[in-house]
Design a protein around this motif. Structure first.
Motif, mmCIF file in Angstrom:
data_model
loop_
_atom_site.group_PDB
_atom_site.id
_atom_site.type_symbol
_atom_site.label_atom_id
_atom_site.label_comp_id
_atom_site.label_asym_id
_atom_site.label_seq_id
_atom_site.Cartn_x
_atom_site.Cartn_y
_atom_site.Cartn_z
ATOM 1 N N ASP A 53 35.701 32.985 52.724
ATOM 2 C CA ASP A 53 35.728 33.264 51.273
ATOM 3 C C ASP A 53 35.256 32.091 50.424
ATOM 4 O O ASP A 53 35.751 31.888 49.304
ATOM 5 N N ILE A 54 34.310 31.326 50.942
ATOM 6 C CA ILE A 54 33.748 30.222 50.145
ATOM 7 C C ILE A 54 32.450 30.707 49.507
ATOM 8 O O ILE A 54 31.579 31.264 50.192
ATOM 9 N N ALA A 55 32.313 30.501 48.208
ATOM 10 C CA ALA A 55 31.159 31.023 47.447
ATOM 11 C C ALA A 55 29.860 30.353 47.906
ATOM 12 O O ALA A 55 29.882 29.218 48.399
ATOM 13 N N ALA A 56 28.736 31.071 47.705
ATOM 14 C CA ALA A 56 27.445 30.618 48.236
ATOM 15 C C ALA A 56 27.080 29.207 47.772
ATOM 16 O O ALA A 56 26.654 28.374 48.583
ATOM 17 N N ASP A 57 27.212 28.906 46.453
ATOM 18 C CA ASP A 57 26.804 27.567 45.987
ATOM 19 C C ASP A 57 27.714 26.491 46.578
ATOM 20 O O ASP A 57 27.280 25.381 46.883
ATOM 21 N N GLN A 58 28.974 26.860 46.792
ATOM 22 C CA GLN A 58 29.914 25.903 47.382
ATOM 23 C C GLN A 58 29.596 25.671 48.872
ATOM 24 O O GLN A 58 29.765 24.565 49.394
ATOM 25 N N GLN A 59 29.086 26.723 49.539
ATOM 26 C CA GLN A 59 28.708 26.571 50.962
ATOM 27 C C GLN A 59 27.655 25.469 51.094
ATOM 28 O O GLN A 59 27.754 24.600 51.955
#
Ligand SMILES: NC(=O)c1ccc[n+]([C@@H]2O[C@H](COP(=O)([O-])OP(=O)(O)OC[C@H]3O[C@@H](n4cnc5c(N)ncnc54)[C@H](OP(=O)(O)O)[C@@H]3O)[C@@H](O)[C@H]2O)c1
Length: 319
Positions: A217-223
């Motif tokens: 559940d980690i958002a794309a930009d945070q990935q």
């Protein structure tokens, strides 16, 4: 090889079947180099229009539409896609254009020179009568021929084939700035698999890591913010040391079997369609990491044996 064209110091003609990205770049470089006396002969592609485009790019040569328009040449570069090399080479051998001492070579990374056909009346045992075969795999991306012409110099080139042919292609590719190294014919596929591991499979590994972050559940930009600095730092460290023992960190290096067990459980419990493939990649690469950790000797052999067992059990479960 006394009758071989490539053992003479005279002027040689090179024709190319498959003047695409790699073929047209190399032909232009061969035409422009000053060390060997080489003239570009003919270019044969699937489409006459693309062969004509290649000739304009190279600045030399004649585009032809069919095999039966080809004339004799001393050197033949077959630069079609890999899955066409064998049939194109067989068709070339059947034209009976190939003369004793002519050389045929291709640039595939995965195939060796034995895929190239000889005219039927030339047995390999009568080496002095036969054509010469070689392959050269330039480790360079030819995505944009205009850019490759100026950036090719310094590229490593894996050379394999018959001795006289290997010697000549080494001179030919050295003349355009290639750093040639010899490869055993029977090891070429293993060599290619190794380069795929470092390039294509590394991409697949990084993509899996990103998918696992998404499953957490980690958002794309945070990935990207998490992974990009980590990837850069790890690759920089590896390139700087060129020794996995100096670079490996993390639970396996420390012999932390509880963390490895927790990772395997979390992957299995993730309920994602890719979980089985994440688990097998984690276990297979984990086994390689255990061997590196043994050489580091930070963790006890017992702890590392435990981890090996955990990884093997997880591989059995995912079967
Ligand atoms: N590209 C790279 O970065 C790179 C790097 C290292 C090694 N290589 C090797 O270089 C070789 C060529 O790759 P590439 O990327 O240059 O391929 P490419 O750009 O797709 O060019 C292939 C050429 O082969 C022609 N062709 C296809 N089938 C043919 C046939 N039956 N008869 C005659 N010509 C035919 C095509 O003609 P049309 O244009 O008319 O369709 C095209 O000009 C391969 O062995 C590849 O493994 C490539």
């Amino acid at each position: 090889m006394n009758n071989s064209a490539v053992s003479s110091s005279g002027s040689l003609t090179l024709s190319c079947i498959g003047g695409g990205r790699l073929g047209s770049t190399l032909c232009r470089l061969f035409a422009e180099q000053q060390t060997l006396d080489i003239a570009i002969g003919q270019l044969l592609n699937r489409h006459l229009e693309s062969a004509s485009h290649a000739v304009r790019f190279i600045g030399q040569g004649e585009a032809v539409a069919t095999m039966n328009q080809l004339k004799p040449a001393d050197l033949w570069l077959i630069a079609t896609p890999d899955d066409k090399i064998e049939t194109v080479s067989r068709a070339l051998a059947e034209t009976m254009l190939l003369r004793p001492g002519d050389m045929v070579f291709h640039c595939s990374g995965s195939l060796n020179s034995e895929v190239l056909s000889l005219p039927q009346d030339q047995s390999q045992s009568a080496a002095e009568k036969a054509c010469l075969r070689a392959s050269v795999h330039p480790i360079h991306s030819f995505a944009d021929p205009a850019k490759s012409v100026s950036s090719f110099a310094g590229s490593s080139c894996a050379v394999e084939g018959e001795a006289a042919a290997s010697d000549y292609v080494t001179r030919l590719f050295s003349a355009i700035g290639g750093n040639c190294f010899a490869l055993r014919s029977d090891k070429k596929t293993l060599y290619h698999a190794a380069t795929v591991m470092a390039c294509n499979n590394l991409v697949a590994l990084l993509a899996s890591s990103k998918q696992m972050l998404a499953a957490a559940d980690i958002a794309a930009d945070q990935q990207d913010a998490i992974l990009n600095p980590l990837i850069r730092q790890t690759v920089d460290n590896y390139l700087h040391h060129s020794d996995a023992r100096a670079v490996l960190t993390g639970p396996i290096s420390r012999g932390d079997s509880d963390t490895v067990a927790a990772h395997l459980r979390a992957i299995a419990d993730s309920d994602q369609t890719q979980a089985a493939s994440w688990q097998s990649v984690y276990a297979a690469l984990g086994e390689v990491a255990v061997e590196i950790a043994r050489q580091q000797a930070y963790a006890s052999e017992d702890k590392l044996d435990n981890i090996t067992q955990l990884l093997a059990n997880s591989a059995n479960t995912s079967d």
